[in-house]
Design a protein around this motif. Structure first.
Motif, short mmCIF file in Angstrom:
data_model
loop_
_atom_site.label_atom_id
_atom_site.label_comp_id
_atom_site.label_asym_id
_atom_site.label_seq_id
_atom_site.Cartn_x
_atom_site.Cartn_y
_atom_site.Cartn_z
N GLY A 1 12.36 22.43 -7.73
CA GLY A 1 12.40 21.79 -6.68
C GLY A 1 11.81 20.50 -7.05
N LEU A 2 10.45 20.44 -7.52
CA LEU A 2 9.82 19.07 -7.92
C LEU A 2 10.58 18.37 -9.02
N SER A 3 11.22 18.98 -9.81
CA SER A 3 12.00 18.04 -10.72
C SER A 3 13.01 17.52 -10.28
N TYR A 4 13.69 18.29 -9.25
CA TYR A 4 14.84 17.33 -8.55
C TYR A 4 14.28 16.33 -7.59
N LEU A 5 13.12 16.49 -7.08
CA LEU A 5 12.73 15.43 -6.37
C LEU A 5 12.25 14.20 -7.12
N ILE A 6 11.79 14.60 -8.34
CA ILE A 6 11.52 13.50 -9.26
C ILE A 6 13.00 12.75 -9.64
N MET A 7 13.96 13.48 -9.87
CA MET A 7 15.30 12.80 -10.21
C MET A 7 15.57 12.10 -9.26
N LEU A 8 15.60 12.48 -7.97
CA LEU A 8 16.15 11.58 -6.89
C LEU A 8 15.25 10.43 -6.60
N SER A 9 13.89 10.36 -7.06
CA SER A 9 13.05 9.07 -6.87
C SER A 9 13.80 8.39 -8.02
N VAL A 10 13.82 8.56 -9.18
CA VAL A 10 14.39 7.63 -10.34
C VAL A 10 15.57 7.36 -9.90
N MET A 11 16.55 7.91 -9.03
CA MET A 11 17.90 7.37 -8.77
C MET A 11 17.83 6.12 -7.80
N PHE B 1 10.87 4.61 -12.41
CA PHE B 1 11.02 5.11 -13.57
C PHE B 1 10.02 5.38 -14.56
N LEU B 2 9.21 4.24 -14.65
CA LEU B 2 7.90 4.40 -15.59
C LEU B 2 7.06 5.02 -15.30
N VAL B 3 6.82 5.18 -13.88
CA VAL B 3 5.84 6.05 -13.41
C VAL B 3 6.22 7.63 -13.66
N ALA B 4 7.45 7.89 -13.31
CA ALA B 4 7.73 9.32 -13.67
C ALA B 4 7.61 9.52 -15.09
N VAL B 5 7.91 8.74 -16.09
CA VAL B 5 7.82 9.06 -17.30
C VAL B 5 6.34 9.05 -17.71
N GLY C 1 0.56 -1.24 -0.07
CA GLY C 1 -0.01 -0.07 -0.06
C GLY C 1 0.92 1.20 0.02
N MET C 2 1.89 1.32 0.76
CA MET C 2 3.04 2.40 0.84
C MET C 2 3.55 2.49 -0.35
N TYR C 3 3.90 1.44 -1.04
CA TYR C 3 4.53 1.51 -2.27
C TYR C 3 3.76 1.97 -3.49
N ILE C 4 2.47 1.87 -3.53
CA ILE C 4 1.44 2.11 -4.48
C ILE C 4 1.53 3.70 -4.30
N LEU C 5 1.20 4.10 -2.94
CA LEU C 5 1.28 5.42 -2.54
C LEU C 5 2.44 6.28 -3.20
N ALA C 6 3.77 5.90 -2.90
CA ALA C 6 4.71 6.31 -3.35
C ALA C 6 4.89 6.53 -4.83
N LEU C 7 4.36 5.48 -5.57
CA LEU C 7 4.52 5.70 -7.01
C LEU C 7 3.48 6.50 -7.53
N LEU D 1 2.07 12.03 -9.71
CA LEU D 1 1.58 13.80 -9.42
C LEU D 1 2.71 14.55 -9.46
N LEU D 2 3.83 14.35 -8.86
CA LEU D 2 5.06 15.25 -9.02
C LEU D 2 5.35 15.67 -10.39
N ALA D 3 5.47 14.51 -11.31
CA ALA D 3 5.69 14.82 -12.51
C ALA D 3 4.69 15.51 -13.39
N VAL D 4 3.33 15.06 -13.12
CA VAL D 4 2.41 15.98 -13.74
C VAL D 4 2.33 17.39 -13.23
#
Length: 163
Positions: A107-117, A124-128, A58-64, A69-72
């Motif tokens: 700031g949001l872009s860097y959070l997405i980058m750190l998530s993909v890292m 990665f797929l969810v961010a794209v 459940g937490m993993y799905i929330l993280a995804l 939402l950050l990417a949108v």
């Protein structure tokens, strides 16, 4: 041969430190702190914060969903940034607003980058996918509108003069 052992003149062997064979006393790194060097799949990942999403589905799905939402939001803010740049008042308030939107978007872009890292394939797929959906919802409309200058007059191609 003097080894600095005093006046006795005898050489003394130094034994190596004793290593305990008790496995419980050895500090072993946990698998959660292991960094991946290639993409992997699964819910056992840390994204942005230590211990999150804790390996629970459940937490993993929330993280995804959060990364999506950050990417949108980044795509939405890029359109707002363009629209704020086109404001008629080029005063301080317009510049501060434009700078604030840029700051938030970066700031949001860097959070997405750190998530993909985290090297998690699903992240990665969810961010794209989030960037694609955000582009479709917000930026594709702007891309098909005629471009305008700050004074809202259409941009025409400038004649090129050969000297």
């Amino acid at each position: 041969m003097d080894h600095g052992m005093g006046d006795s003149g005898t050489d003394t062997e130094v034994s190596p430190p004793q290593i305990s064979s008790d496995v419980s006393s050895v500090a072993m790194p946990s698998q959660k702190s292991m960094m991946h060097g290639s993409f992997f799949w699964g819910k056992d990942v840390e994204i942005l914060f230590s211990g999150w999403p804790q390996g629970e589905l459940g937490m993993y799905i929330l993280a995804l969903f959060s990364v999506f939402l950050l990417a949108v939001a980044v795509e939405m803010l890029s359109v707002w940034s363009v629209k704020s740049a086109g404001m008629k008042a080029a005063g301080t308030i317009a510049r501060v607003t434009h700078t604030g939107l840029y700051l938030l978007r970066m700031g949001l872009s860097y959070l997405i980058m750190l998530s993909v890292m985290s090297f998690n394939g699903e992240v990665f797929l969810v961010a794209v996918a989030g960037h694609a959906v955000g582009f479709f919802l917000f930026r594709s409309l702007v891309a098909h509108q005629p471009q305008t200058r700050l004074n809202d007059k259409p941009i025409t191609t400038l004649p090129i003069s050969v000297v």
